[in-house]
Scaffold this active site. Structure first.
Site, PDB file in Angstrom:
ATOM      1  N   GLY A 245    -111.025  92.035  23.644  1.00  0.00           N
ATOM      2  CA  GLY A 245    -112.191  91.672  23.019  1.00  0.00           C
ATOM      3  C   GLY A 245    -112.709  90.510  23.540  1.00  0.00           C
TER       4      GLY A 245
ATOM      5  CD  GLU B  96    -114.017  95.052  24.968  1.00  0.00           C
ATOM      6  OE1 GLU B  96    -114.742  96.157  25.061  1.00  0.00           O
ATOM      7  OE2 GLU B  96    -112.828  94.966  24.080  1.00  0.00           O
TER       8      GLU B  96
HETATM    9  C1  LIG Z   1    -112.077  95.291  14.109  1.00  0.00           C
HETATM   10  C2  LIG Z   1    -111.968  96.310  14.902  1.00  0.00           C
HETATM   11  C3  LIG Z   1    -112.230  95.690  16.294  1.00  0.00           C
HETATM   12  C4  LIG Z   1    -111.766  96.839  17.357  1.00  0.00           C
HETATM   13  C5  LIG Z   1    -112.061  96.198  18.690  1.00  0.00           C
HETATM   14  C6  LIG Z   1    -111.557  97.063  19.678  1.00  0.00           C
HETATM   15  C7  LIG Z   1    -111.624  96.487  21.227  1.00  0.00           C
HETATM   16  C8  LIG Z   1    -110.852  95.182  21.346  1.00  0.00           C
HETATM   17  C9  LIG Z   1    -109.407  95.508  21.185  1.00  0.00           C
HETATM   18  C10 LIG Z   1    -108.787  93.982  21.361  1.00  0.00           C
HETATM   19  O1  LIG Z   1    -109.160  92.946  21.754  1.00  0.00           O
HETATM   20  S1  LIG Z   1    -106.991  94.613  21.143  1.00  0.00           S
HETATM   21  C11 LIG Z   1    -106.083  92.969  21.564  1.00  0.00           C
HETATM   22  C12 LIG Z   1    -106.159  92.795  22.953  1.00  0.00           C
HETATM   23  N1  LIG Z   1    -105.477  91.520  23.373  1.00  0.00           N
HETATM   24  C13 LIG Z   1    -104.179  91.513  23.716  1.00  0.00           C
HETATM   25  O2  LIG Z   1    -103.379  92.639  23.937  1.00  0.00           O
HETATM   26  C14 LIG Z   1    -103.597  90.166  23.964  1.00  0.00           C
HETATM   27  C15 LIG Z   1    -102.212  89.865  23.101  1.00  0.00           C
HETATM   28  N2  LIG Z   1    -101.693  88.790  23.118  1.00  0.00           N
HETATM   29  C16 LIG Z   1    -101.145  88.411  24.333  1.00  0.00           C
HETATM   30  O3  LIG Z   1    -100.847  89.092  25.234  1.00  0.00           O
HETATM   31  C17 LIG Z   1    -100.354  86.813  24.303  1.00  0.00           C
HETATM   32  O4  LIG Z   1    -100.158  86.631  23.017  1.00  0.00           O
HETATM   33  C18 LIG Z   1    -101.113  85.703  24.682  1.00  0.00           C
HETATM   34  C19 LIG Z   1    -102.638  85.771  24.307  1.00  0.00           C
HETATM   35  C20 LIG Z   1    -101.117  86.081  26.448  1.00  0.00           C
HETATM   36  C21 LIG Z   1    -100.578  84.403  24.580  1.00  0.00           C
HETATM   37  O5  LIG Z   1     -99.091  84.714  25.057  1.00  0.00           O
HETATM   38  P1  LIG Z   1     -97.996  83.511  24.444  1.00  0.00           P
HETATM   39  O6  LIG Z   1     -96.817  83.935  25.277  1.00  0.00           O
HETATM   40  O7  LIG Z   1     -98.563  82.215  24.843  1.00  0.00           O
HETATM   41  O8  LIG Z   1     -97.958  83.763  23.076  1.00  0.00           O
HETATM   42  P2  LIG Z   1     -97.250  84.976  22.059  1.00  0.00           P
HETATM   43  O9  LIG Z   1     -96.049  84.512  21.789  1.00  0.00           O
HETATM   44  O10 LIG Z   1     -97.563  86.245  22.847  1.00  0.00           O
HETATM   45  O11 LIG Z   1     -98.640  84.870  21.045  1.00  0.00           O
HETATM   46  C22 LIG Z   1     -98.435  83.782  20.054  1.00  0.00           C
HETATM   47  C23 LIG Z   1     -98.506  84.363  18.575  1.00  0.00           C
HETATM   48  O12 LIG Z   1     -99.887  84.979  18.753  1.00  0.00           O
HETATM   49  C24 LIG Z   1    -100.034  86.153  18.149  1.00  0.00           C
HETATM   50  N3  LIG Z   1    -101.015  87.045  18.914  1.00  0.00           N
HETATM   51  C25 LIG Z   1    -101.222  87.075  19.941  1.00  0.00           C
HETATM   52  N4  LIG Z   1    -102.377  87.808  20.266  1.00  0.00           N
HETATM   53  C26 LIG Z   1    -102.791  88.118  19.028  1.00  0.00           C
HETATM   54  C27 LIG Z   1    -103.851  88.878  18.664  1.00  0.00           C
HETATM   55  N5  LIG Z   1    -104.591  89.599  19.650  1.00  0.00           N
HETATM   56  N6  LIG Z   1    -103.882  89.527  17.445  1.00  0.00           N
HETATM   57  C28 LIG Z   1    -103.150  88.949  16.673  1.00  0.00           C
HETATM   58  N7  LIG Z   1    -102.125  87.979  16.835  1.00  0.00           N
HETATM   59  C29 LIG Z   1    -101.805  87.810  18.134  1.00  0.00           C
HETATM   60  C30 LIG Z   1     -98.547  86.549  18.516  1.00  0.00           C
HETATM   61  O13 LIG Z   1     -98.179  87.775  17.615  1.00  0.00           O
HETATM   62  C31 LIG Z   1     -97.599  85.360  18.285  1.00  0.00           C
HETATM   63  O14 LIG Z   1     -97.512  85.372  16.930  1.00  0.00           O
HETATM   64  P3  LIG Z   1     -96.236  85.034  16.088  1.00  0.00           P
HETATM   65  O15 LIG Z   1     -95.144  86.346  16.674  1.00  0.00           O
HETATM   66  O16 LIG Z   1     -95.394  83.699  16.846  1.00  0.00           O
HETATM   67  O17 LIG Z   1     -96.269  85.049  14.739  1.00  0.00           O
END
Ligand SMILES: CCCCCCC/C=C/C(=O)SCCNC(=O)CCNC(=O)[C@H](O)C(C)(C)COP(=O)(O)OP(=O)(O)OC[C@H]1O[C@@H](n2cnc3c(N)ncnc32)[C@H](O)[C@@H]1OP(=O)(O)O
Length: 716
Positions: A100, A103
């Site tokens: 998102g 997007e």
């Molecule tokens: C309301 C309805 C909306 C519908 C919309 C539909 C269209 C859109 C959909 C989406 O956007 S789905 C999400 C897409 N994004 C991802 O898949 C990214 C996911 N995250 C990552 O790849 C990585 O976290 C990162 C951003 C590259 C950062 O990596 P890094 O190694 O630096 O840290 P992490 O240990 O992975 O993450 C830190 C911490 O943050 C939490 N987290 C990361 N991304 C999200 C997220 N998108 N939502 C919620 N939480 C997230 C992750 O779980 C870690 O938390 P803890 O485990 O430390 O508690």
């Protein structure tokens, strides 16, 4: 959750504020809507820059909100407002712009990225599709083939690649926000007609139908039953064939199906489970957040067979100095060539210099005297490993961590042969060790929390999903594989063919079935293990009974024929020549099975896929519950990540324990009871008491199992 500041007199700077990754939670979306309205309605504001706090643009939708009742405003109308406004809106992308987040950036008129930024639409990896207009805008901007590749794989790309694809307009090495502000001012008042992506026609593709047919076939094959990649292709096809608003409606409909699917739940569970397993704990109470790892600058690998070579590559790629030891001169020379070749090819792919200088080779174990950590990777032979551990304990400097790469040997026993058993830890790598993501990190009864913390951190440096597990035969992965394979043999005895069993497992989502897998790794691998555990013919046992329990000698009989699988050109399947990868059903095997059944008075019956899955998977799951009950794995997530990253369990089914919770624990219990009644001489089918207890407690969701386990342990 989003802040507005007027900068440079005319630029409205909107900063997303939701640490750690500025995910688009309900409050953040509300913040974006409010601040954007403020900026667009303020006559002083002539242009807008959108950025993220703490040098990360946005990690996408808040995954924690999925599966809950969604509140807060949707973003699509605001993105339409942004695109339609006559004030230029610039996305200043630092860190990550994912899902998102990207997007949102695609709705802006310009995108400026920092050179270290990463961009992508990874929704597919969470069982979803880019449903905030991403599936419609990306193909219009970068073309159908590139968009399909990015959307169906979820790959994160560098800023350089994004620039090359035309996804961003400019890449900078200095302050992205400052550059974006300057740029926004420079385009104030200029026409934005050519900057609204939703108005673009999708770049023309000759023979569109043929292209999509080919793509769909390819994607289906790679998906192993996952539905999101298919929906992604359908959405891009809508972008290529329909006006924007009609495409948006298709995107919405496809998302509606995916959003509540069990596959999306499984993939989102996997996302958090992968992160949860790094927060390890030991039965002693030692934990990841209270145990300090020791620095490891220099490591050694002992034994340069296939595993040792892969481990050497993984360590070198993690930036460590490596001493690689192999006593046999020929093997040493060959290993040097292979390791250098892998590192050179990998460096070439990444456009970097290879890390060969970091590796020194030796045939003398004394060369490891000054390293911080040793990984022994000699042949899986207990006597040989014993000898190596005694030598290591004598030659290494005090404090060196001694690790063994073993798939089943007793870590405590090897530790007992050293002066400092607290420094000994098992590291179970999976072949090829520089490619496979899983690392089972096995702590023994004497391993110190510091040793475990050090090895877990090293695993992270090597890019592995490292899972800490206790010491027992086969640890977690191979221990659970035993009942799975055993059931596969019994199914052959009862009338199945290797093809039927494998087909059921492939349809479930495994990349290959148990027999094809056995051929690939060598049917003799487990033959050796079986012979050691249960010597054939000892004490005059019958062929199909061992220690009073059911046993199938089918695998042993196959090996006695020299059919060791792919490497010999014959195993459970036949191959064109030794080493060939194309497996074909083998009439010899069918005949062999018929003769076997006739010899033992077994009557073949019809076996369907449902029975194959229930018997192979439920017996494996049952063993998983035993492992949890014994505290060998700290939680179901640990088991699930081992299976997803090491054993080909389909990610969209979340791992065996998550799958069990989706099937329903009561059903698993009922089917195990059924099969155990039919085969009382198969102990793996006897339902484990933890499973019974969980069913009695009302089958709580998987994240609550730990509470039940804790209660059981406190009552003991
Ligand atoms: C309301 C309805 C909306 C519908 C919309 C539909 C269209 C859109 C959909 C989406 O956007 S789905 C999400 C897409 N994004 C991802 O898949 C990214 C996911 N995250 C990552 O790849 C990585 O976290 C990162 C951003 C590259 C950062 O990596 P890094 O190694 O630096 O840290 P992490 O240990 O992975 O993450 C830190 C911490 O943050 C939490 N987290 C990361 N991304 C999200 C997220 N998108 N939502 C919620 N939480 C997230 C992750 O779980 C870690 O938390 P803890 O485990 O430390 O508690």
């Amino acid at each position: 959750m989003a802040q507005f500041t007027l900068v440079s007199g005319s630029v409205g700077l909107i900063t997303l504020q939701n640490p750690p990754v500025n995910a688009l939670s309900a409050a953040t979306r509300q913040g974006i809507v409010d601040m954007m309205n403020k900026a667009l309605n303020d006559p002083e504001v002539k242009s807008v820059v959108v950025c993220g706090q703490n040098r990360i643009f946005c990690g996408g939708a808040d995954i924690k909100e999925f599966g809950t009742k969604i509140s807060g405003p949707p973003l699509i109308p605001t993105i339409h407002t942004i695109e339609a406004t006559n004030k230029p809106v610039v996305a200043a992308i630092e860190g990550s712009a994912l899902g998102g987040g990207l997007e949102l950036a695609l709705g802006c008129h310009y995108r400026i990225a920092h050179s270290k930024a990463r961009l992508g639409l990874p929704e597919v990896t969470l069982g979803l599709l880019p449903a905030i207009g991403g599936s419609q805008r990306l193909p219009r901007l970068i073309g159908v083939p590139a968009a399909i590749e990015l959307i169906t794989t979820g790959r994160h790309i560098t800023a350089a690649e994004a620039l090359q694809l035309g996804l961003v307009d400019h890449v900078t090495r200095s302050s992205t926000v400052d550059e974006a502000i300057k740029f926004a001012q420079s385009v104030e008042g200029k026409s934005l007609d050519s900057r609204r992506i939703s108005n673009y026609p999708c770049p023309h593709l000759p023979d569109l139908d043929a292209v999509f047919e080919g793509v769909m076939q390819e994607v289906r094959q790679k998906a192993h039953g996952a539905i999101a990649p298919i929906a992604c292709v359908q959405a891009v096809r809508a972008a290529a064939t329909l006006p924007y608003l009609e495409g948006m409606e298709i995107e919405r409909q496809l998302m509606e199906t995916l959003f509540t699917s069990s596959q999306a739940r499984a993939l989102q569970y996997t996302f958090f489970a992968q992160r949860a397993v790094s927060r390890w704990s030991m039965p002693s109470g030692a934990r990841w957040d209270t145990s300090m790892p020791k620095p490891v600058h220099k490591a050694a690998v002992i034994g340069l067979g296939t595993m040792g070579r892969g481990i050497t590559v993984a360590l070198a790629q993690a930036g460590l100095s490596v001493v690689a030891v192999e006593t046999q001169e020929k093997q040493l020379k060959e290993a040097k060539l292979v390791v250098s070749g892998i590192l050179e090819r990998a460096a070439q792919r990444r456009g970097m210099a290879p890390t060969l200088a970091k590796i020194t080779y030796s045939h003398d174990i004394r060369a490891v005297a000054d390293v911080d950590l040793v990984i022994e990777a000699v042949f899986e032979d207990e006597a040989l490993k014993e000898k190596v551990f005694q030598q290591l304990s004598a030659v290494c400097k005090p404090g060196t961590f001694l690790c063994t790469n073993t798939s089943s040997l007793d870590v405590d026993h090897l530790a007992s042969l050293t002066h400092n058993p607290e420094l000994v830890v098992g590291m179970h790598f999976f072949a090829p060790a520089h490619v496979m993501k899983l690392l089972e990190v096995v702590y023994g009864s004497k391993s110190s929390p510091e040793a475990l913390a050090t090895v877990m951190q090293l695993g992270k440096r090597m890019g592995k999903v490292s899972v800490a597990v206790g010491n027992c035969w086969g640890f977690v992965g191979n221990r659970m594989l035993k009942p799975y394979m055993e059931q596969a043999f019994y199914l052959l005895e009862e009338g199945a063919t290797p093809e039927l069993v494998d087909q059921a497992l492939v349809e479930f989502g495994f990349p290959m079935g148990v027999f094809r897998m056995s051929d690939l790794s060598g049917t003799d691998v487990y033959w050796k293990i079986r012979k050691e555990a249960e010597p054939v013919g000892a004490s005059g046992q019958e062929a199909r009974v061992r220690k009073g329990l059911r046993y199938s000698p089918l695998g042993d009989l196959l090996c006695e024929q020299g059919r060791f699988g792919q490497k010999t050109g014959q195993g459970w399947y036949q191959y064109d020549k030794p080493g060939s990868r194309v497996a074909r059903p083998d009439p010899w095997v069918h005949n062999f099975l018929e003769e076997y059944r006739a010899r033992h008075g077994l009557v073949a019956r019809r076996i369907d896929h449902a029975e194959v899955l229930e018997r192979c998977l439920y017996s494996l799951i049952n063993e998983g519950f035993r492992i949890l009950e014994e505290g060998i794995a700290a939680g179901p997530e640990d088991i699930d990540m081992i299976y997803v990253f090491g054993y080909g369990w389909p990610k969209h089914r979340g791992g065996p324990m998550f799958y069990a919770s989706m099937v329903g624990l009561a059903k698993i219990l009922e089917r195990l009871e059924h099969y155990h009644r039919a085969h009382p001489d198969v102990p793996f089918m006897q339902p484990c008491s933890l499973l019974r207890k969980l069913v009695t407690c009302g089958s709580p969701p998987v994240h609550k199992w730990k509470d039940v386990i804790k209660k059981i342990h406190s009552q003991l």
